[in-house]
Motif scaffolding. Sequence first.
Motif, PDB file in Angstrom:
ATOM      1  N   GLU A 139       0.812  -1.215   0.000  1.00 20.14           N
ATOM      2  CA  GLU A 139       0.000   0.000   0.000  1.00 20.14           C
ATOM      3  C   GLU A 139       0.848   1.269   0.000  1.00 20.14           C
ATOM      4  N   THR A 140       2.023   1.206   0.517  1.00 19.75           N
ATOM      5  CA  THR A 140       2.932   2.354   0.497  1.00 19.75           C
ATOM      6  C   THR A 140       3.655   2.365  -0.846  1.00 19.75           C
ATOM      7  N   LYS A 141       3.358   3.348  -1.671  1.00 23.08           N
ATOM      8  CA  LYS A 141       3.921   3.402  -3.014  1.00 23.08           C
ATOM      9  C   LYS A 141       5.295   4.063  -3.043  1.00 23.08           C
ATOM     10  N   ALA A 142       5.571   4.893  -2.072  1.00 22.42           N
ATOM     11  CA  ALA A 142       6.874   5.554  -2.002  1.00 22.42           C
ATOM     12  C   ALA A 142       7.371   5.475  -0.565  1.00 22.42           C
ATOM     13  N   MET A 143       8.509   4.844  -0.372  1.00 20.34           N
ATOM     14  CA  MET A 143       9.089   4.756   0.972  1.00 20.34           C
ATOM     15  C   MET A 143       9.516   6.146   1.426  1.00 20.34           C
ATOM     16  N   GLN A 144       9.121   6.500   2.646  1.00 20.28           N
ATOM     17  CA  GLN A 144       9.367   7.859   3.134  1.00 20.28           C
ATOM     18  C   GLN A 144      10.848   8.206   3.175  1.00 20.28           C
ATOM     19  N   ARG A 145      11.678   7.207   3.389  1.00 25.54           N
ATOM     20  CA  ARG A 145      13.123   7.494   3.429  1.00 25.54           C
ATOM     21  C   ARG A 145      13.665   7.832   2.046  1.00 25.54           C
ATOM     22  N   LYS A 146      12.986   7.356   1.000  1.00 24.05           N
ATOM     23  CA  LYS A 146      13.441   7.632  -0.355  1.00 24.05           C
ATOM     24  C   LYS A 146      12.774   8.871  -0.943  1.00 24.05           C
ATOM     25  N   PHE A 147      11.477   9.015  -0.707  1.00 25.91           N
ATOM     26  CA  PHE A 147      10.739  10.165  -1.220  1.00 25.91           C
ATOM     27  C   PHE A 147       9.524  10.363  -0.335  1.00 25.91           C
ATOM     28  N   ASN A 148       9.520  11.486   0.385  1.00 29.90           N
ATOM     29  CA  ASN A 148       8.431  11.767   1.310  1.00 29.90           C
ATOM     30  C   ASN A 148       7.267  12.370   0.522  1.00 29.90           C
ATOM     31  N   PHE A 149       6.321  11.524   0.158  1.00 30.39           N
ATOM     32  CA  PHE A 149       5.213  11.971  -0.682  1.00 30.39           C
ATOM     33  C   PHE A 149       4.364  13.014   0.034  1.00 30.39           C
ATOM     34  N   THR A 150       4.160  12.866   1.320  1.00 34.40           N
ATOM     35  CA  THR A 150       3.316  13.807   2.064  1.00 34.40           C
ATOM     36  C   THR A 150       3.904  15.215   2.037  1.00 34.40           C
ATOM     37  N   ASP A 151       5.217  15.312   2.275  1.00 40.51           N
ATOM     38  CA  ASP A 151       5.861  16.634   2.252  1.00 40.51           C
ATOM     39  C   ASP A 151       5.784  17.273   0.869  1.00 40.51           C
ATOM     40  N   GLU A 172       4.309  14.095  -9.629  1.00 43.65           N
ATOM     41  CA  GLU A 172       3.213  13.860 -10.574  1.00 43.65           C
ATOM     42  C   GLU A 172       3.166  12.404 -11.034  1.00 43.65           C
ATOM     43  N   ASP A 173       4.327  11.792 -11.186  1.00 41.73           N
ATOM     44  CA  ASP A 173       4.336  10.376 -11.566  1.00 41.73           C
ATOM     45  C   ASP A 173       3.744   9.497 -10.468  1.00 41.73           C
ATOM     46  N   LEU A 174       4.035   9.812  -9.223  1.00 40.27           N
ATOM     47  CA  LEU A 174       3.518   9.002  -8.117  1.00 40.27           C
ATOM     48  C   LEU A 174       2.010   9.164  -7.945  1.00 40.27           C
ATOM     49  N   THR A 175       1.472  10.311  -8.335  1.00 39.15           N
ATOM     50  CA  THR A 175       0.022  10.466  -8.221  1.00 39.15           C
ATOM     51  C   THR A 175      -0.733   9.511  -9.150  1.00 39.15           C
ATOM     52  N   MET A 176      -0.042   8.919 -10.100  1.00 43.22           N
ATOM     53  CA  MET A 176      -0.677   7.954 -10.994  1.00 43.22           C
ATOM     54  C   MET A 176      -0.981   6.637 -10.287  1.00 43.22           C
ATOM     55  N   VAL A 177      -0.365   6.381  -9.127  1.00 44.45           N
ATOM     56  CA  VAL A 177      -0.637   5.151  -8.380  1.00 44.45           C
ATOM     57  C   VAL A 177      -1.253   5.463  -7.020  1.00 44.45           C
ATOM     58  N   CYS A 178      -1.542   6.738  -6.753  1.00 42.29           N
ATOM     59  CA  CYS A 178      -2.192   7.117  -5.506  1.00 42.29           C
ATOM     60  C   CYS A 178      -3.689   7.327  -5.761  1.00 42.29           C
ATOM     61  N   ASP A 179      -4.401   7.801  -4.754  1.00 38.79           N
ATOM     62  CA  ASP A 179      -5.833   8.068  -4.907  1.00 38.79           C
ATOM     63  C   ASP A 179      -6.068   9.142  -5.965  1.00 38.79           C
ATOM     64  N   ASP A 180      -7.207   9.036  -6.638  1.00 35.39           N
ATOM     65  CA  ASP A 180      -7.474   9.903  -7.792  1.00 35.39           C
ATOM     66  C   ASP A 180      -7.474  11.383  -7.430  1.00 35.39           C
ATOM     67  N   LYS A 306       8.604  -1.306   7.358  1.00 34.43           N
ATOM     68  CA  LYS A 306       9.143  -0.432   8.395  1.00 34.43           C
ATOM     69  C   LYS A 306       8.173   0.720   8.625  1.00 34.43           C
ATOM     70  N   ASN A 307       7.872   0.963   9.875  1.00 32.09           N
ATOM     71  CA  ASN A 307       6.916   2.016  10.215  1.00 32.09           C
ATOM     72  C   ASN A 307       7.385   3.392   9.746  1.00 32.09           C
ATOM     73  N   ILE A 308       8.694   3.576   9.656  1.00 33.89           N
ATOM     74  CA  ILE A 308       9.219   4.874   9.235  1.00 33.89           C
ATOM     75  C   ILE A 308       8.958   5.138   7.759  1.00 33.89           C
ATOM     76  N   ASP A 309       8.715   4.054   7.013  1.00 34.90           N
ATOM     77  CA  ASP A 309       8.490   4.197   5.572  1.00 34.90           C
ATOM     78  C   ASP A 309       7.018   4.319   5.208  1.00 34.90           C
ATOM     79  N   LEU A 310       6.139   4.146   6.167  1.00 33.08           N
ATOM     80  CA  LEU A 310       4.716   4.149   5.852  1.00 33.08           C
ATOM     81  C   LEU A 310       4.251   5.540   5.479  1.00 33.08           C
ATOM     82  N   ASP A 311       3.363   5.582   4.458  1.00 28.64           N
ATOM     83  CA  ASP A 311       2.798   6.837   3.997  1.00 28.64           C
ATOM     84  C   ASP A 311       1.280   6.740   4.109  1.00 28.64           C
TER      85      ASP A 311
END
Length: 610
Positions: A139-151, A172-180, A306-311
């Motif tokens: 469910e986490t499409k981007a690991m927070q340590r690699k790319f913090n999608f929320t920020d 913008e590329d990651l929004t293609m696999v996130c919620d519409d 890892k909990n630190i990677d959850l988005d």
Amino acid sequence: MDDIETESRKSKIRCRDCELRKINASHEAESLAKAPDVVENEAYPEKPKRGRRSIIKDYLIDYTANSNLHGLKYIGEKERTCVEKVFWLFMFTCCVVLCAGLIRKVWIKWNESPVIVSFAEMPTPVWQIPYPAVTVCFETKAMQRKFNFTDYFHLYNNNRDNLSISDRNMFEDLTMVCDDHLAPPNGREFASGVDTVDNIKSVSPNLTEVFFGCKWKDIPSENCSELFSPILTEEGLCYTFNTLGPEEMFRLDNLHHDYPYLEHDKRAQSWSLEEGYAPGSPIETYPHRGAGFGIKAGLTFLLKAKNIDLDYLCRGPVQGFKILLHNPAELPRLSQQYFRSPLSQEVVVAVKPKMMTTSSGLKPYEPTRRQCYFPSERYLQYFKVYTQANCEMECLSNFTYTRCECVHFGMPYGPNMTVCNAGKRKCIKDAQMELVTIAIKTGLNSRDANETYSNNTAISDDDDSFRKALEVSTKCRCLPACTSIEYEAETSQADYDWAALFRAFRLNVSEELSDLSYSRVMVFFKEAQFITSRRSELYGQTDFLANCGGLLGLFMGFSILSVAEIVYFLTLRLCCLLWRRRSKQRRIDFAKRNSMPGPSPSKVIHPYSD
């Protein structure tokens, strides 16, 4: 005395001869006095000509007198009164009408529902079918340590000009696999498919970061990569088990060559969806076949995060994994159907196969009548194996391209098509809903899909892309495959407290381990055998003829010989009758032409005739 008697007898004979001569002379005189045509008429008197109606009437009376159909002979009998004839004509007509109505019902039933689905006589063991393909997505499409999608979501919405081009493209590329609703409408509409896929893969968790351990048939695997392989779906990067290789699933010549969907080189050995496993194929083959039922004969894998990677922004507040069981020959769509494996939970999946086969007797029927396609009847542009799911995926890809001028990177598409990005995310969603709506409205209304849908939408008729999309949708007709396999999952779950297990063994839990969450999934066949469903003929041609023949025989005494009788009276007997009449007429005409004026042979009395 003797001489006197002899003389008397001779005189009598002479008198008799004289009388005969006088009679013949008188006849000759009459014949000479008459005209030649009168003599001919006396020699060959003509019968009065009968009218055409009288001939047809006699012919019908002849048929009714000799027909084996019940009641007709009473209509043609001359002794019957008019009341009797009307009664039998009325009864015969009622039987014909009633019989025709019943036969029409039999025809409708045979034409509209010629197929019956029944259970097979013998149960099917699970080792005769492939083990389900298991696809797992994080469910986490981007690991927070690699790319913090929320920020980056907040930075992009506040002032995206402060972001670098690479960061904006990554978001913008990651929004293609996130919620519409997270996709920015003012973002890029098109993008390079290779760049989009590379960006998503670079921040997604790899296989070793998702899988902790795997067991197949209760035998631990040293590396989960021996069982699972990467697969690209609409959900981004996922991992699949027991799926066919790309060369056996796709028509690679018709696909683009920018990036692969499947990344493994395993090939099917003596298995096809239509024929199943070939006789004599080994137990250990690919795709893996079921070897029994229960956990010991199934697949078990341990997932970690890892909990630190959850988005919690990209896919919402629910974390864990999406899992789908599907046919090995199908490309999975986890955006439509799945079951969840939450974090810190153990999920037990009991699989119940559903298999549908079709008898060869249904091959002469049209696919729309039997409601399925045989492999040779339906060609897919991007897939080698026809299944309903593959057909719907291909149809959605073509429809989306027609409406949006681009496709989602997770859909199969051709080499000349472009890939959508964040600015087209709403169009992709709308195209998917339009396709479903067109299918529903077409099914509810027998009119053409173009007329049906245009009358109920605000889209103008001059919208070329919409008309082209309608043409694409009408070509879909994604009926089920005549041989199909589906897998129903019965799930149950419980808490998976691995830390308590460590404490029970009096093992120290390090800070690195305390940040991990585990999930265990066990997939196995619920039973060793299952009942297969089978399509077969409800009414074959023999059954239809038997039903019609029974009704005709019951009401009218009708049979095949009755048909032969009708054909005989309409063809052979009629031709023979006409030929006889013409032949007789030719003989009369010939005799007339060759007759000379004189006494008619029938009028001459021979002197020695009695």
